[in-house]
Scaffold this motif. Structure first.
Motif, PDB file in Angstrom:
ATOM      1  N   ILE A 161       0.873  -1.174   0.000  1.00  0.00           N
ATOM      2  CA  ILE A 161       0.000   0.000   0.000  1.00  0.00           C
ATOM      3  C   ILE A 161       0.910   1.222   0.000  1.00  0.00           C
ATOM      4  N   PRO A 162       1.030   1.945  -1.115  1.00  0.00           N
ATOM      5  CA  PRO A 162       1.872   3.144  -1.124  1.00  0.00           C
ATOM      6  C   PRO A 162       1.226   4.256  -0.291  1.00  0.00           C
ATOM      7  N   VAL A 163       2.037   4.930   0.507  1.00  0.00           N
ATOM      8  CA  VAL A 163       1.578   6.050   1.332  1.00  0.00           C
ATOM      9  C   VAL A 163       2.400   7.260   0.898  1.00  0.00           C
ATOM     10  N   ILE A 164       1.746   8.244   0.303  1.00  0.00           N
ATOM     11  CA  ILE A 164       2.455   9.291  -0.440  1.00  0.00           C
ATOM     12  C   ILE A 164       2.254  10.660   0.202  1.00  0.00           C
ATOM     13  N   ALA A 165       3.368  11.331   0.495  1.00  0.00           N
ATOM     14  CA  ALA A 165       3.342  12.707   0.991  1.00  0.00           C
ATOM     15  C   ALA A 165       3.373  13.664  -0.198  1.00  0.00           C
ATOM     16  N   PRO A 166       2.496  14.676  -0.221  1.00  0.00           N
ATOM     17  CA  PRO A 166       2.382  15.559  -1.392  1.00  0.00           C
ATOM     18  C   PRO A 166       3.458  16.647  -1.445  1.00  0.00           C
ATOM     19  N   ILE A 167       4.673  16.200  -1.704  1.00  0.00           N
ATOM     20  CA  ILE A 167       5.795  17.116  -1.940  1.00  0.00           C
ATOM     21  C   ILE A 167       6.338  16.789  -3.324  1.00  0.00           C
ATOM     22  N   GLY A 168       6.575  17.793  -4.147  1.00  0.00           N
ATOM     23  CA  GLY A 168       7.104  17.568  -5.492  1.00  0.00           C
ATOM     24  C   GLY A 168       8.409  18.298  -5.695  1.00  0.00           C
ATOM     25  N   ALA A 169       8.939  18.177  -6.897  1.00  0.00           N
ATOM     26  CA  ALA A 169      10.181  18.882  -7.241  1.00  0.00           C
ATOM     27  C   ALA A 169      10.069  19.418  -8.656  1.00  0.00           C
ATOM     28  N   ASP A 170      10.669  20.579  -8.881  1.00  0.00           N
ATOM     29  CA  ASP A 170      10.668  21.126 -10.241  1.00  0.00           C
ATOM     30  C   ASP A 170      11.861  20.589 -11.022  1.00  0.00           C
ATOM     31  N   GLU A 171      12.008  21.028 -12.253  1.00  0.00           N
ATOM     32  CA  GLU A 171      13.055  20.474 -13.120  1.00  0.00           C
ATOM     33  C   GLU A 171      14.452  20.867 -12.671  1.00  0.00           C
ATOM     34  N   GLU A 172      14.544  21.845 -11.767  1.00  0.00           N
ATOM     35  CA  GLU A 172      15.842  22.245 -11.226  1.00  0.00           C
ATOM     36  C   GLU A 172      16.153  21.540  -9.913  1.00  0.00           C
ATOM     37  N   GLY A 173      15.254  20.658  -9.477  1.00  0.00           N
ATOM     38  CA  GLY A 173      15.488  19.913  -8.241  1.00  0.00           C
ATOM     39  C   GLY A 173      15.111  20.647  -6.976  1.00  0.00           C
ATOM     40  N   THR A 174      14.238  21.638  -7.087  1.00  0.00           N
ATOM     41  CA  THR A 174      13.780  22.392  -5.925  1.00  0.00           C
ATOM     42  C   THR A 174      12.506  21.771  -5.376  1.00  0.00           C
ATOM     43  N   SER A 175      12.468  21.502  -4.065  1.00  0.00           N
ATOM     44  CA  SER A 175      11.279  20.934  -3.441  1.00  0.00           C
ATOM     45  C   SER A 175      10.154  21.960  -3.398  1.00  0.00           C
ATOM     46  N   LEU A 176       8.913  21.484  -3.634  1.00  0.00           N
ATOM     47  CA  LEU A 176       7.750  22.359  -3.619  1.00  0.00           C
ATOM     48  C   LEU A 176       6.622  21.723  -2.815  1.00  0.00           C
ATOM     49  N   ASN A 177       5.937  22.543  -2.038  1.00  0.00           N
ATOM     50  CA  ASN A 177       4.775  22.132  -1.261  1.00  0.00           C
ATOM     51  C   ASN A 177       3.565  22.063  -2.195  1.00  0.00           C
ATOM     52  N   LEU A 178       2.834  20.925  -2.191  1.00  0.00           N
ATOM     53  CA  LEU A 178       1.729  20.720  -3.122  1.00  0.00           C
ATOM     54  C   LEU A 178       0.424  20.463  -2.384  1.00  0.00           C
ATOM     55  N   ASN A 179      -0.682  20.768  -3.043  1.00  0.00           N
ATOM     56  CA  ASN A 179      -2.001  20.472  -2.508  1.00  0.00           C
ATOM     57  C   ASN A 179      -2.273  18.974  -2.626  1.00  0.00           C
ATOM     58  N   ALA A 180      -2.648  18.338  -1.509  1.00  0.00           N
ATOM     59  CA  ALA A 180      -2.815  16.884  -1.491  1.00  0.00           C
ATOM     60  C   ALA A 180      -3.975  16.422  -2.375  1.00  0.00           C
ATOM     61  N   ASP A 181      -5.065  17.204  -2.437  1.00  0.00           N
ATOM     62  CA  ASP A 181      -6.186  16.835  -3.300  1.00  0.00           C
ATOM     63  C   ASP A 181      -5.752  16.789  -4.758  1.00  0.00           C
ATOM     64  N   THR A 182      -4.945  17.778  -5.160  1.00  0.00           N
ATOM     65  CA  THR A 182      -4.491  17.854  -6.546  1.00  0.00           C
ATOM     66  C   THR A 182      -3.564  16.693  -6.884  1.00  0.00           C
ATOM     67  N   VAL A 183      -2.668  16.347  -5.950  1.00  0.00           N
ATOM     68  CA  VAL A 183      -1.769  15.210  -6.171  1.00  0.00           C
ATOM     69  C   VAL A 183      -2.572  13.919  -6.297  1.00  0.00           C
ATOM     70  N   ALA A 184      -3.554  13.747  -5.423  1.00  0.00           N
ATOM     71  CA  ALA A 184      -4.391  12.538  -5.469  1.00  0.00           C
ATOM     72  C   ALA A 184      -5.141  12.453  -6.786  1.00  0.00           C
ATOM     73  N   ALA A 185      -5.676  13.575  -7.250  1.00  0.00           N
ATOM     74  CA  ALA A 185      -6.404  13.591  -8.524  1.00  0.00           C
ATOM     75  C   ALA A 185      -5.479  13.245  -9.688  1.00  0.00           C
ATOM     76  N   GLY A 186      -4.268  13.803  -9.669  1.00  0.00           N
ATOM     77  CA  GLY A 186      -3.312  13.498 -10.733  1.00  0.00           C
ATOM     78  C   GLY A 186      -2.906  12.044 -10.736  1.00  0.00           C
ATOM     79  N   LEU A 187      -2.733  11.476  -9.554  1.00  0.00           N
ATOM     80  CA  LEU A 187      -2.397  10.051  -9.458  1.00  0.00           C
ATOM     81  C   LEU A 187      -3.531   9.181  -9.967  1.00  0.00           C
ATOM     82  N   ALA A 188      -4.765   9.513  -9.582  1.00  0.00           N
ATOM     83  CA  ALA A 188      -5.921   8.742 -10.043  1.00  0.00           C
ATOM     84  C   ALA A 188      -6.006   8.742 -11.563  1.00  0.00           C
ATOM     85  N   SER A 189      -5.712   9.898 -12.153  1.00  0.00           N
ATOM     86  CA  SER A 189      -5.755   9.993 -13.616  1.00  0.00           C
ATOM     87  C   SER A 189      -4.648   9.175 -14.257  1.00  0.00           C
TER      88      SER A 189
END
Length: 285
Positions: A161-189
């Protein structure tokens, strides 16, 4: 005894329909702070996994992050629901969201016999994000640009069971705080999930926000958009409904907003005829 058997028999067609299907489930941070509620959710996840479904969990943790900020002498600030995130705050988010909360959830699932593995969106290039440009300075806050689900597909194929924290990174390798609903929706898609399920602290979409008895049990995509435009869906429910609409448009079969404060809400939604909460689907489904 017959009553118990009838409950199990009611679940049978749903178990058959969803066997082998992927379910993306977003847990609000407030739900996992309450011992009885989070244990109920962990039990549901383990049971669903054991009967052949493939749950993927995305979690929030806003209250914990705010407490850690205050301990560090920082005052949480929000712009249109987005947390202003400077360098010190993104470090707190890594520590709290990607560390403490994520690992406590893994331990909770494993306590009930499940096999879980915690990652964040920066692991395996899972979530590529871009910084949100706003008139007001948000700092290290991003929006989902692309999701590479390969690491998640590998884990669910191995019955984790994957348990995923909604933190992303841009193409330069910078960490970014993300909205969890949006991450979940993107994963579902990206996973072509059978369902996106947002576990919240409200019953679902209400015709009258002041009346919990006015629950709307089913919405088409068109109806959901219309209710946003007419101001029936307001406030914090807007991004949740938009996330559901986007996930269905992009390939998820259905999306649900349900009250995670109801004990065993996931089982009631997935394995009973009545279900709970609001379901959003394509027209004519």
């Amino acid at each position: 005894m017959e009553d118990r058997a009838s409950v199990l028999l009611e679940a049978l067609p749903y178990i058959q329909n969803f066997h082998g299907r992927t379910l993306v489930i977003k847990l609000g941070g407030g739900l996992i702070e309450k011992e009885e509620l989070k244990n109920s959710i962990y039990q549901d996840l383990v049971l669903l996994n054991y009967v052949g479904m493939r749950p993927v969990v995305v979690h929030g943790g806003g209250s914990e992050i705010s407490r850690e900020m205050e301990r560090a002498g920082k005052t949480p600030e929000f712009v249109e629901g987005l947390r202003v995130t400077d360098e010190e705050t993104i470090e707190i988010i890594h520590k709290s969201l990607g560390g403490k909360i994520n690992k406590e959830m893994v331990l909770g699932i494993e306590k009930y016999g499940g096999l879980a593995l915690g990652v964040s969106g920066i692991d395996g290039n899972l979530v590529r994000a871009r910084k949100i440009e706003s008139e007001e300075e948000l700092g290290f806050v991003g929006e989902v640009e692309e999701i590479n689900p390969e690491i998640v597909e590998y884990l669910i194929d191995k019955d984790y069971i994957p348990v995923i924290a909604p933190i992303g990174a841009d193409e330069e390798g910078t960490s970014l705080n993300l909205n969890a609903d949006t991450v979940a929706a993107g994963l579902a898609s990206s996973l072509k999930a059978e369902k996106l399920i947002l576990l919240t602290d409200v019953p679902g979409v209400l015709q009258d926000p002041e009346d919990e008895e006015s629950l709307i049990s089913k919405l088409s995509l068109g109806e959901a958009r219309e209710k946003i435009e007419k101001g029936i869906i307001t406030g914090g429910m807007i991004p949740k409904v938009k996330a559901c609409v986007e996930s269905v448009e992009a390939g998820a079969n259905r999306a649900h907003i349900i009250n995670g404060k109801t004990s065993h809400a996931l089982l009631l939604e997935l394995l009973t005829e009545s279900g709970v909460g609001t379901m959003i689907e394509e027209e004519g489904s």
